[in-house]
Design an enzyme around this catalytic site. Structure first.
Site, mmCIF file in Angstrom:
data_model
loop_
_atom_site.group_PDB
_atom_site.id
_atom_site.type_symbol
_atom_site.label_atom_id
_atom_site.label_comp_id
_atom_site.label_asym_id
_atom_site.label_seq_id
_atom_site.Cartn_x
_atom_site.Cartn_y
_atom_site.Cartn_z
ATOM 1 C CB SER A 1 13.089 27.040 30.585
ATOM 2 O OG SER A 1 12.791 27.874 29.496
ATOM 3 C CE LYS B 1 8.143 24.516 31.015
ATOM 4 N NZ LYS B 1 9.521 24.778 30.516
ATOM 5 C CB SER C 1 9.235 28.399 29.777
ATOM 6 O OG SER C 1 10.010 27.220 29.640
#
Length: 441
Positions: A150, A51, A126
């Site tokens: 997330s 990420k 996210s």
């Protein structure tokens, strides 16, 4: 590909570079042969993605926000460093909701990320790009972060597997932060076995557990807690989620190896509502200010705020400034969090269940760019509805494994179920999750 099949880093890079779904924001060059960890390491040369909130030496860390574009760090996040040392190969950075402050991975500094199951839908967030990278078959696992769902949300909405470890189990640091109390690094993968292999390396084990070590003893009974039908976890579910949830329970009951135990769960939500928001928002501005000051080109918090692309992210940052003045409320929230942890401890101790199972989110993945949903019959925030079931465990720091629900139809939006366990019992939770995954697939 299933765990154990050969994965090619070259092929993964080619797929990442050619992908048009906004999954990757940067791709690494091929790893030089000299000084490279052997492909025969514990992770066997598997390609993986990270990420874009995790620091890497190879690529910028931007958090999908304009002020951080092109920002390089001189070190790898410690989890990524351990994975690379174990033979895994980082092939790129995946898209995130701007500054990890949302669950749809909408367009910000980079284009919106699309769900491989339906390009018109969000992959979640996210850690949306990490979920999408696995669901698209580009990599067998991808690393993300989790503050309030997330990891679990993208795993559920992309139809793959996710592990949010016990908060504090994995190394911290080297990440664009939100909350030192709630943040953790985690993993999204193509199987429970892969989750377990990555978890072992992340915590410093020399060798990942074998498939045999991950299996429960033959004939072992599994005791799983489930919320009451009118509990917050299950009271309001979109029709596709309810159907998948009920079919999952039917499969588990019919398996002959699982006993479902009704558990009173309302107090978990009641306590979380007194502390989760206050803890996170008190800490956001402080954590980001410290991170920004340590950049090669230091930034002020105001510069970050001035450049944000998404209105709701800007408002979240302004709320964090306001919350930073509420130190008495923050202290009370930390006390409430301890009470929430005690309630979880008591629930597992008195019931004897090995995990609490619930629908990961009450809704399926929303349309791309949507921040409101009417899927439950009223106009509501996607964020509020999507994080509802995950809030208590993420605030308390419980480990959770997210699995695809039963009855998966390739033509329908994926649905996930999450299995939450006692803190610091991650390895046992993974064994139970592996057994449930076999029943639900």
């Amino acid at each position: 590909m299933e765990q154990g099949e050969a994965w090619s880093a070259r092929r993964a890079r080619d797929l990442a570079r050619g992908d048009a779904r906004g999954i990757f924001v940067a791709v690494t060059d091929a790893r030089p042969a000299s000084g490279a960890p052997p492909s025969g390491g514990p992770l066997g040369g598997a390609p993986f993605a990270a990420k874009d909130t995790l620091d890497t030496r190879a690529l910028p860390t931007t958090g999908n926000t304009p002020a951080l574009l092109g920002t390089h760090r001189s070190r790898d996040n410690p989890v990524l460093g351990r994975l690379i040392a174990a033979g895994a190969e980082l092939i790129g950075k995946t898209s995130t909701h701007e500054l990890a402050l949302g669950i749809t991975t909408s367009a910000a500094a980079f284009p919106a990320c699309r769900n491989p199951a339906d390009p018109e839908r969000s992959p979640g967030g996210s850690s949306g790009g990490s979920g999408a990278a696995v669901a698209a078959g580009i990599v067998p696992f991808a690393i993300g972060t989790d503050t309030g769902g997330s990891i679990s949300i993208p795993a559920a909405w992309c139809g793959v597997f996710g592990l949010r470890p016990t908060t504090g189990r994995w190394p911290v640091g080297g990440v664009v932060p939100l909350s030192r109390t709630r943040d953790t690094v985690g993993v999204i993968a193509d199987s429970v076995g892969r989750l377990a292999a990555v978890d072992a390396v992340a915590v410093g084990d020399r060798r990942p557990p074998s498939d045999e070590a991950l299996r429960l003893t033959s004939g072992a009974r599994i005791r799983i807690g489930v919320p009451d039908a009118d509990a917050t976890f299950t009271r309001r579910l979109a029709d596709p989620v309810r159907r998948a949830w009920e079919e999952s329970l039917d499969r588990l009951r019919a398996s002959g190896s699982v006993t479902l135990i009704r558990i009173e769960t309302e107090e978990l939500h009641e306590i979380e509502r007194r502390c989760g928001h206050e803890i996170e928002f008190f800490e956001i501005a402080r954590e980001l200010t410290e991170y920004l000051a340590g950049l090669p080109r230091p930034l002020r918090f105001g510069e970050l705020l001035e450049g944000v692309a998404l209105d709701e992210v800007g408002e979240a940052l302004r709320e964090s400034v306001r919350a930073g003045a509420r130190s008495e409320h923050y202290a009370e929230a930390l006390v409430a969090r301890s009470a929430l942890q005690a309630r979880y401890d008591a629930m597992f101790a008195t019931s004897g269940v090995q995990g609490l199972l619930y629908p990961t989110t009450p809704i399926t993945a929303p349309r791309l760019g949507a921040e409101r949903t009417a899927e439950l019959g009223a106009d509501e925030s996607v964020f509020a509805v999507g994080t509802r079931n995950l809030n208590p465990g993420s605030v308390s720091g419980q480990p959770v494994v997210t699995l695809p629900a039963a009855g998966r139809d390739p033509g329908r939006a994926p649905v996930g179920v999450s299995l939450e366990g006692p803190r610091h019992a991650d390895r046992g939770l993974l064994r139970v999750a592996g057994a449930l995954a076999e029943i639900l697939r």
